[in-house]
Design a protein around this motif. Structure first.
Motif: not given
Length: 389
Positions: A95-100, A120-123
């Motif tokens: 998983t490539a996970q980006v938490d902004s 929050s954008a958790q993608t």
């Protein structure tokens, strides 16, 4: 000092009233477990297409207020991490996970917060042990606030609160406070995954998630040098985040692939008639690289900057026909929206230059200052204004 005291006193009273009364879908794992009997964290995911209005989830803004007098400033802050990404194995996808975590903050000349919105954008972008992407890249992920009750945290919540409710409670708590007071919040470490859970009496029953990234985003918003404007008694501040993963690419022999998350972020402050008083925009373009064995090759602890934070280092000016960097162009567009209504912004004349630039401004005032496509930001203005409180 008396003005600040009255502002803080009023916010405290109002906060008390509030507190009593792809897979690209985020996973509810942020809440600290109950001290006496830790609740099992849910592993169920909710679809990103869930109705964003459920359980009041469309509201990404604070419901508390303090008097908004004189000169105000609007700020936008983004705190991004990729440390939850994981490599693929023969038995499980990576998983490539980006938490902004994003904060929109309006504050007065004394540095007292008047409005605050948090989301929050958790993608997540999945890939296998051959570096092939398995997620649907046409998915448009929802933020945690947009998911609302469908985020699913309440099932494992020791305090019976969803993520959006906890973010709202934190936002309300900041009203009437300065940045120093927000940074001075009493926190406690529950475990390694929850190092900064609020230890404030006002928040015990309403916030059990770790808020370190909330505080970091608020600090960025208040130190980023946002626009100044004249406040009115009926101002509202709203936040929107529109995310895409379509630029992600698989790995190949000798060439890394990447899960790429592009978020267009807009914060607006509007008056009672809906006229935009302040507009701040940014983009979080984040890549998590991996090879054709499914191994993560990105530095998962590296600091991540937005396009505005990168400034001249983003490098657009080299290829710009108008000789402007990305941050200069988005600032020019944001300034153009000030004094206009959402309808007027949506009525902007645009032109398609090519498939990568389908909505370039075709307004005389912007010809020399904006050559990027602004369609996502026009939509973002509409969304942020609709969310404004």
């Amino acid at each position: 000092m008396m003005k600040k005291f009255l502002s803080i006193l009023l916010s405290t009273v109002m906060i008390a009233g509030v507190l009593t009364g792809c897979s690209t879908t985020p996973t509810p794992r942020e809440e600290a477990p109950a001290a006496e009997a830790p609740a099992a964290e849910t592993t169920e995911s909710k679809t990103a297409e869930a109705d964003a209005t459920e359980a009041g989830a469309a509201d990404a803004t604070s419901s508390a207020t303090v008097p908004a007098e004189g000169k105000l400033m609007a700020g936008l802050g983004v705190s991004t991490k990729i440390s939850s990404s994981k490599a693929a194995t023969a038995d499980a996808e990576g998983t490539a996970q980006v938490d902004s975590v994003i904060a929109a903050v309006t504050y007065d000349s004394q540095g007292v917060i008047v409005k605050c919105a948090i989301d929050s954008a958790q993608t997540k972008i999945n890939f296998n042990d051959k570096g092939e992407i398995t997620s649907d890249l046409n998915t448009v992920p929802s933020t945690k606030v947009e998911l609302g009750a469908n985020y699913g945290m309440v099932k494992a919540s020791a305090i019976g609160k969803e993520w959006f409710e906890q973010a709202q409670a934190f936002s309300d708590w900041t009203i009437g406070k300065t940045l120093e007071e927000v940074k001075g919040m009493k926190v406690k470490k529950v475990d390694d995954a929850h190092p900064m859970v609020p230890d404030e009496p006002d928040l015990t029953a309403s916030v059990s998630v770790s808020v370190g990234d909330f505080i970091a985003a608020v600090e960025k918003a208040m130190t980023s040098g946002g626009p100044q404007f004249e406040g009115t008694a009926d101002i509202k501040t709203g936040l929107s985040v529109i995310t895409f993963i379509k630029s992600s690419k698989p790995a190949a022999e000798g060439e890394d692939g990447a899960g790429q998350v592009d978020s267009a972020i807009v914060a607006v402050t509007v008056d009672g008639s809906g006229k935009i008083l302040a507009s701040v925009m940014d983009a979080a373009q984040t890549k998590v690289s991996f090879n054709n064995k499914g191994e993560i090759t990105a530095d998962m602890n590296a600091p991540i900057s937005t396009k505005v934070e990168l400034g001249a280092n983003y490098g657009m000016v080299k290829a710009s026909a108008i000789g402007k960097e990305w941050f200069e162009q988005i600032h020019a567009f944001a300034e153009w929206t000030v004094g206009k209504t959402v309808a007027e912004v949506k009525g902007m004349q645009v032109k398609k230059v090519d498939d990568n630039h389908p909505a370039v401004p075709d307004e005389a005032e912007l010809t020399a200052s904006v050559s990027i496509s602004v369609g996502d930001y026009i939509n973002g203005v509409e969304k942020a204004a609709a969310n404004a409180k």
